[in-house]
Each structure stands twice: as C-alpha cells, then as structure tokens.
Design a protein around this motif. Structure first.
Motif, mmCIF file in Angstrom:
data_model
loop_
_atom_site.group_PDB
_atom_site.id
_atom_site.type_symbol
_atom_site.label_atom_id
_atom_site.label_comp_id
_atom_site.label_asym_id
_atom_site.label_seq_id
_atom_site.Cartn_x
_atom_site.Cartn_y
_atom_site.Cartn_z
ATOM 1 N N ASP A 1 18.987 -59.724 6.541
ATOM 2 C CA ASP A 1 17.530 -59.608 6.661
ATOM 3 C C ASP A 1 17.065 -58.191 6.331
ATOM 4 O OD1 ASP A 1 17.352 -62.238 7.361
ATOM 5 O OD2 ASP A 1 17.308 -61.870 9.517
ATOM 6 N N LEU B 1 8.600 -63.223 4.097
ATOM 7 C CA LEU B 1 9.608 -63.239 5.153
ATOM 8 C C LEU B 1 9.143 -63.953 6.418
ATOM 9 C CD1 LEU B 1 10.884 -59.568 4.730
ATOM 10 C CD2 LEU B 1 12.001 -61.662 3.973
ATOM 11 N N ALA C 1 5.539 -56.583 9.613
ATOM 12 C CA ALA C 1 6.428 -56.265 8.484
ATOM 13 C C ALA C 1 6.710 -54.767 8.417
ATOM 14 C CB ALA C 1 5.801 -56.752 7.182
ATOM 15 N N MET D 1 5.090 -58.818 1.869
ATOM 16 C CA MET D 1 6.359 -58.945 2.587
ATOM 17 C C MET D 1 6.222 -59.877 3.785
ATOM 18 S SD MET D 1 7.615 -54.982 2.381
ATOM 19 C CE MET D 1 8.793 -55.182 3.719
ATOM 20 N N LEU E 1 14.614 -57.000 3.274
ATOM 21 C CA LEU E 1 13.365 -56.317 3.590
ATOM 22 C C LEU E 1 13.273 -54.973 2.856
ATOM 23 C CD1 LEU E 1 11.830 -56.404 7.113
ATOM 24 C CD2 LEU E 1 11.610 -54.373 5.717
ATOM 25 N N LYS F 1 10.349 -52.997 8.787
ATOM 26 C CA LYS F 1 10.874 -52.110 7.740
ATOM 27 C C LYS F 1 11.295 -50.779 8.326
ATOM 28 C CE LYS F 1 8.778 -49.173 5.508
ATOM 29 N NZ LYS F 1 8.755 -47.675 5.478
#
Length: 423
Positions: A113, A135, A143, A131, A117, A147
């Motif tokens: 994951d 996702l 998000a 994103m 990302l 990140k």
C-alpha cells in the motif's frame, strides 16, 4: 511506437513509460535472436538482459545522463546489454549510485500500500483528490496523512537518520503546497536566512528526487515483468494450438489410411466418435469474451472502484477484479449489473460452479437488459463444468432468440456437436 522521437525523452521524464514498454513487446524476440547469436544466451536469460538494459536506459534519461535520443535506439539498447554482460562500472559517481540503490532497497521494504501511494504521488504526480479516489480514502486530507506516514516510514529506514527529520513536517507542507500564501512567503524568507533549514531543505529535495527515481524504476521493472509473463503465456498458448493442429492432421491421415482397410460402416462410426471427442481446450476457442461496458471519463471519476474492477478484468487479473468488485454496493451500479459482472469474473477465473448462481438469477429476469447475455455465459459455464445437457439447453435457447447478441456463437457450438455425448 508512434510517439515522435523528439518527444520520447520528455515523456519518459514525466513518468510516461509507454515507449519502453512498447519497445520491449515489439523487440523482445528480435533481441533474443541477437543474444543467442552474439552471446549464446537462451530466451529466458535474453529477456532478463533486455529488461535490465531498458531499466538502464530509463535511469540514464531520468538522471540526465542521456539528453538526446540515440539515432538508433535498438543499437543503443544492445550496447547497454553488452555493458551489463561485461560488468562495466556504473557511469554515476559511486556515492550517488550507492545512495540510489539504498533508496530502492528501502522502498522495497515498505508494504504494498505504501509503495503504491508513494508511486502515485512522487512518480505519477497525482494530487491528493485523485489519490483518495484511486485508493478508496474518505477524502484528500486522509490521503495526505497516509502519504506523510509512508514517507516517514521510509525516512526512518535510513541509517543514520537524515538531518532534515526534525524539519520534516514543515518541509513536507511547503513542498506539498499545503501552506497558505502568507505562510509560504514566510517559509521562503526563513530559507533565505536560516542556513540549517536551507541545508535540511536541500537534503529533503535530494531524498524525494531519489524516491521519485526509485518509484519510476520499480514501476518499469514490474511492468516489464508482467508484460513478459503475458507474452510467455501467449507463446505457450500458440505452441499448444500448433500441437493440437498437428495432432488433428496426424489423426486425419490415420483416418484416411483406416478408410482403405476397413469397411465403410466401421470408418463412418469411427469418424463420428472422433468428431464428438473434442479436447477440453475447445471451450476457449468457442467462448466469446465479453469486454464489459466502457465508462466515460465522468463515470470513471464518479465510480473509481467500478472503473478499476473493469480495467483489472480486461487485463486478465480476474481474482483482483473480483476483490475490487466486492467492495461495490448494489446501490452504486445496480444489483443486476453487479450479478452479471460477478458471474463473468468468476467464469473467467475458472470457478464455474460459483459463476452459475448469479448468471442463473439474471436469466429468470423476464425482459431484463442483461438476461440474454447472462443466458449465453451460463451455458458456457455449464459446459466448462462438464454439464453438457444443461449447456445444450441453455445454448439452444440462445440460438432460438434472434435478439440475443450471442446467437451466432451459440449456433456455432451446437453445429460443431462438441456438446454431444459419446456413443
């Protein structure tokens, strides 16, 4: 490779790797013949060597060592392959090459994951809104937090830790454009006066540049590896079809010789038996693949999970497509459509028994828009599950319906007699 040569390097630098992927697909077999002739390498070793040469090509473009496209790209790729075989020293300085390889190794230590990302953000350049849609996050803020957590995990893998770790929160907000105009100006003024912050910012920029390279390098490696597997599967399928064809020709010759030695009645009975005893592989040659509906750009944005499931289905990743489809609710696409796609995906993944219930439910919907299509795929699921009687009944209903888009396919199966029982 229709992209003009003058644009190829620009596209590669901004993350469009289509040129190299197309090059591999079109030149793989030619390169294998060259590697066999020049270096006595078998096909698997030649394919691995070509993938390594294309990764070197991409690295040269991304770090600026290659500023102009070579006039003869295949010859340049062959030269890169020669350098790999000769174990030539890397053109990059040793310290920089070591730092990049370390970054790539740390990137591989992250979970899947986090890799996806960080690749979306630093390599593909997706914003947080896009994103969150791809996702399945609740909103762009989630998000961004995810990140940041993945980036810190990557930073913490470095030993000794980077000097910019204490300034990471401020550096990340500044680089991500999360500050308002006044805060942005204030931070830029601090960069001009605070030597420690300026040094941390330069180290942070180098770190993210290496991360961008690692994500792009790994993306290309995975794309070439998956393409290699698909090409190998296609080659294996073609070889199998050729063997089947040669087997048919040999049997035909034997039949002709037997017809000269035995009575006409015996030869006729034997011909009928051989015609009805089709190999199991014939199912794939009669089945008509449903490409599924094409979504408009607006539909893809509003229903990202459905778009992702359909893309995975068309790419042949059926278990992954089923998993993504399971995350959808009937309210998003309709219960009938959801049942139809579940049946299709299960049929393609080889789970013929599980594919039958959702398809059978649709065939009972009188006048339903998907009922006719579902009836054909249900018949083919019966055939694949070795239920010839049920398959014949379903395909006869399809063949008798002039409005069914699969009528011709059903007639072809019935006319071939591949569902008839052996005498």
């Amino acid at each position: 490779m229709s992209t003009p040569l003058a644009e190829v390097l620009t596209h590669l630098r901004v993350g469009n790797q289509k040129f190299l992927v197309d090059f591999y697909q079109q030149r793989r077999d030619v390169f294998a013949r060259w590697a066999l002739r020049q270096h006595q390498l078998g096909a698997p070793a030649a394919y691995a060597l070509l993938q390594g040469a294309l990764l070197d090509f991409y690295d040269q473009v991304s770090d600026g060592r290659l500023t102009r496209l070579p006039p003869d790209v295949p010859a340049h790729v062959n030269q890169l392959a020669e350098q790999q075989l000769a174990a030539a020293a890397a053109p990059l300085p040793a310290a920089e090459a070591s730092r990049r390889q370390q970054r790539l190794a740390h990137f591989h230590q992250l979970g899947t994951d986090c890799q996806r990302l960080l690749t979306y953000f630093y390599f593909h350049g997706y914003n947080f809104g896009r994103m969150s849609g791809k996702l399945g996050f609740a909103n762009p803020a989630v998000a961004r937090r995810q990140k940041g957590a993945c980036l810190r995990r990557l930073v913490d893998l470095t030993n000794p830790p980077h000097g910019f770790r204490t300034h990471l929160d401020a550096l990340e907000r500044f680089a991500d454009g999360a500050l308002d105009e006044s805060a942005q100006e204030a931070f830029e003024q601090r960069l001009a006066t605070d030597a420690d912050l300026a040094t941390a910012y330069a180290a942070y920029e180098q770190f993210t540049a290496d991360l961008r390279w690692a994500a792009g390098h790994d993306t290309l490696r995975l794309r070439l590896h998956l393409l290699d597997r698909r090409l190998d599967q296609r080659t294996t399928s073609l070889a199998r079809l050729q063997r089947i064809s040669r087997g048919h020709r040999r049997r035909s010759l034997l039949w002709a010789m037997a017809a000269l030695l035995v009575a006409l009645g015996t030869a006729t009975a034997w011909w009928t038996t051989s015609r009805t005893a089709q190999p199991q592989e014939s199912w794939a040659s009669y089945y008509r693949f449903d490409p599924a509906l094409a979504l408009t750009p607006a539909q893809e944005r509003s229903r990202p999970l459905l778009a992702q499931a359909l893309a995975e289905y068309r790419a042949g990743h059926y278990p992954t497509a089923l998993h993504t489809l399971g995350r959808l609710s009937p309210s998003e696409i309709g219960a009938d459509t959801l049942s139809y796609y579940r049946g299709l995906f299960l049929l393609q993944s080889g789970d013929n028994q599980a594919a039958q219930p959702p398809l059978h439910r649709l065939t009972e919907v009188i006048g339903g828009p998907l009922a006719r299509r579902a009836l054909y795929h249900l018949g083919m699921a019966y055939w694949q599950a070795q239920q010839p009687a049920a398959a014949r009944d379903a395909l006869r209903r399809v063949a008798a319906d002039s409005l069914n888009p699969y009528q011709t396919n059903a007639l072809r199966v019935l006319a071939a007699g591949v569902l008839n029982s052996r005498p």
